[in-house]
Design an enzyme around this catalytic site. Structure first.
Site, PDB file in Angstrom:
ATOM      1  N   TYR A 227       2.185  19.659  54.259  1.00 29.82           N
ATOM      2  CA  TYR A 227       2.851  19.597  55.547  1.00 29.82           C
ATOM      3  C   TYR A 227       2.610  20.911  56.297  1.00 29.82           C
ATOM      4  O   TYR A 227       1.895  21.782  55.820  1.00 29.82           O
ATOM      5  CB  TYR A 227       4.323  19.237  55.359  1.00 29.82           C
ATOM      6  CG  TYR A 227       4.467  17.865  54.731  1.00 29.82           C
ATOM      7  CD1 TYR A 227       3.929  16.743  55.356  1.00 29.82           C
ATOM      8  CD2 TYR A 227       5.082  17.681  53.491  1.00 29.82           C
ATOM      9  CE1 TYR A 227       4.012  15.475  54.776  1.00 29.82           C
ATOM     10  CE2 TYR A 227       5.161  16.423  52.907  1.00 29.82           C
ATOM     11  CZ  TYR A 227       4.622  15.329  53.551  1.00 29.82           C
ATOM     12  OH  TYR A 227       4.689  14.081  52.973  1.00 29.82           O
TER      13      TYR A 227
ATOM     14  N   HIS B 167      10.536  23.515  53.754  1.00 33.40           N
ATOM     15  CA  HIS B 167       9.463  22.748  53.112  1.00 33.40           C
ATOM     16  C   HIS B 167       8.107  23.383  53.445  1.00 33.40           C
ATOM     17  O   HIS B 167       7.578  23.206  54.540  1.00 33.40           O
ATOM     18  CB  HIS B 167       9.509  21.304  53.599  1.00 33.40           C
ATOM     19  CG  HIS B 167       8.753  20.346  52.734  1.00 33.40           C
ATOM     20  ND1 HIS B 167       7.920  20.748  51.709  1.00 33.40           N
ATOM     21  CD2 HIS B 167       8.708  18.979  52.731  1.00 33.40           C
ATOM     22  CE1 HIS B 167       7.393  19.684  51.119  1.00 33.40           C
ATOM     23  NE2 HIS B 167       7.859  18.602  51.721  1.00 33.40           N
TER      24      HIS B 167
ATOM     25  N   ARG C 133      12.499  11.135  41.268  1.00 32.78           N
ATOM     26  CA  ARG C 133      12.356   9.735  40.859  1.00 32.78           C
ATOM     27  C   ARG C 133      13.165   9.382  39.618  1.00 32.78           C
ATOM     28  O   ARG C 133      13.605   8.244  39.470  1.00 32.78           O
ATOM     29  CB  ARG C 133      10.876   9.410  40.656  1.00 32.78           C
ATOM     30  CG  ARG C 133      10.180   9.054  41.953  1.00 32.78           C
ATOM     31  CD  ARG C 133       8.701   8.867  41.792  1.00 32.78           C
ATOM     32  NE  ARG C 133       7.999  10.125  41.929  1.00 32.78           N
ATOM     33  CZ  ARG C 133       6.687  10.231  42.118  1.00 32.78           C
ATOM     34  NH1 ARG C 133       5.939   9.140  42.178  1.00 32.78           N
ATOM     35  NH2 ARG C 133       6.117  11.406  42.249  1.00 32.78           N
TER      36      ARG C 133
END
Length: 443
Positions: A242, A237, A412
């Protein structure tokens, strides 16, 4: 008159499980080599792994792990994760990527996030992961895990616990399992809080050089554990603000050691994480990397002095990925600064993926590209990857229909419509296999 035993030769018990379920493989095209089968439902081969179609479940944080730091089950996948991810595996996806899983305790976004830092194969984190992997495999899906470190965006509560989900405090303190004094980033201090002027996040402290090097090894250790648990691939990631993304951006990385300053130095941490992870996993296992292709800060004051991470930066990085050992670039965007200016529309990230893929191919490289973001319908998904199959590529490019990606990732939409693969197959006229238990309702 003797008894007759009725036994279907097709129904075989899935291996590796202590209970019975047929070995399923829903969502696979029945005629994958038929010229009428769209690329979306053609197999994808990456190193030694074959995906039955090009439809992938992107990682989705569920904030549903034990947050108690004294519990042996802290950060471990639970039965909830088997139900959530296993259900998607039964519904025909080619790949399920397990949500962001922290390589260190303070690398979790929230105390309720998954982790894989406990040593050994008898830990609850390992055993929980293995159970998820085994069930998904029994349904014919490949399984990946996204390894992550949240950096300065760590130690917050689950989003539904903040007051009305708005801009009030999301900080997780020690009373709920948080670590307010150990939130870290490439640079530290109040000016590097994720949302300056807000009360949502803790101020980070700057990692020292030795700590950065330890995080590199933490990624490798977690990757090795994931391999032992049976995953089919690793995704790193490097997106959404992040830790790895924070190091890439000159906006959030103000370091003066070997990990800061020039493009080469800012990329060094990511390079070391990728190469250490690559060395920790089998040669035949794919390695994915998710990035934010742009911070959407190109015209903002915060980037005027030092610049920002933008598409030219991502193009430059993409061309380095073969030497990093990365096989697929998962293209997202944003998430690193509150002043980002973007207007999401159907193709806003698909176009970024397409541009990166085109530049990669112009450079004579074969790194694959995954497209993600607002993909909800079958026909647009088909168009994104049509022609990405090598057998079709020349014809499609000559016709002016160069694909924008080699696979689509959705998140989603699968929460809204878990059966999306079967619905898409019907809309596109593709005969596919179905799980035995569901066949009477699907076929």
């Amino acid at each position: 008159m003797g008894s007759i035993a009725f036994k279907s030769p097709r129904v075989i018990k899935a291996p590796g499980l202590p209970y019975f379920t047929p070995a399923n493989n829903g969502g696979a095209a029945l005629n994958p080599q038929d010229p009428s089968t769209p690329t979306l439902f053609r197999q994808l081969h990456i190193r030694d792994v074959t995906f039955k179609n090009r439809i992938m479940v992107a990682p989705m944080c569920m904030y549903s792990a034990d947050p108690d730091p004294s519990s042996p089950a802290v950060g471990a996948p639970t039965d909830y994760h088997i139900a959530h991810l296993g259900h998607l595996a039964t519904k025909g996806v080619g790949l399920v990527i397990i949500e962001a899983t922290a390589v260190q305790p303070n690398g979790r976004i929230s105390p309720n996030d998954l982790g894989l830092w406990q040593e050994g194969t008898d830990s609850e984190q390992f055993k929980g992961l293995q159970r998820v992997v085994n069930f998904a495999h029994s349904q014919g899906a490949k399984v990946g895990i996204q390894l992550a470190h949240a950096g300065r965006k760590a130690s917050v509560v689950a989003p539904w616990l903040s007051s009305e989900g708005k801009k009030s405090s999301m900080k997780a303190d020690e009373s709920v399992g948080g670590w307010p004094t150990n939130v870290v980033g490439p640079s530290g201090g109040e000016e590097h809080i994720w949302a300056p002027g807000d009360v949502k996040y803790w101020p980070p402290r700057e990692l020292n050089t030795a700590e950065v090097e330890e995080i590199v090894q933490a990624f490798a250790r977690s990757a090795n554990l994931a391999v032992q648990a049976g995953v089919d691939l690793i995704e790193i990631h490097g997106a959404h603000g992040y830790l790895l993304n924070q190091f890439l951006s000159p906006v959030t990385n103000r370091r003066t050691d070997k990990y800061g300053g020039s493009f080469e130095n800012r990329v060094r941490f990511l390079q070391e994480v990728c190469t250490a992870t690559r060395a920790a996993i089998p040669d035949g296992m794919p390695l994915f990397l998710r990035i934010s292709a742009t911070e959407w800060l190109e015209e903002q004051a915060v980037a005027a002095e030092v610049g920002s991470w933008d598409m030219p930066s991502s193009i430059k990085l993409a061309k380095l990925l073969p030497e990093f050992g990365v096989d697929l670039l998962d293209v997202s965007s944003g998430g690193n600064h509150k002043d980002q200016k973007l207007q999401p529309h159907t193709n806003y990230q698909i176009d970024l993926a397409g541009e990166l893929r085109k530049e990669i191919r112009k450079a004579g490289q074969k790194t694959l590209v995954g497209a993600v973001g607002l993909i909800t319908e079958a026909e647009p998904a088909r168009q994104i990857v049509q022609g990405a199959d090598e057998a079709e590529a020349t014809e499609e490019i000559l016709s002016g229909q160069e694909p924008k990606a080699d696979a689509v990732l959705m998140a989603r939409q699968f929460l809204r419509e878990p059966e999306w693969v079967f619905t898409a197959a019907k809309k596109l006229g593709v005969p596919v296999s179905a799980p035995y238990q569901f066949a009477r309702a699907i076929l």
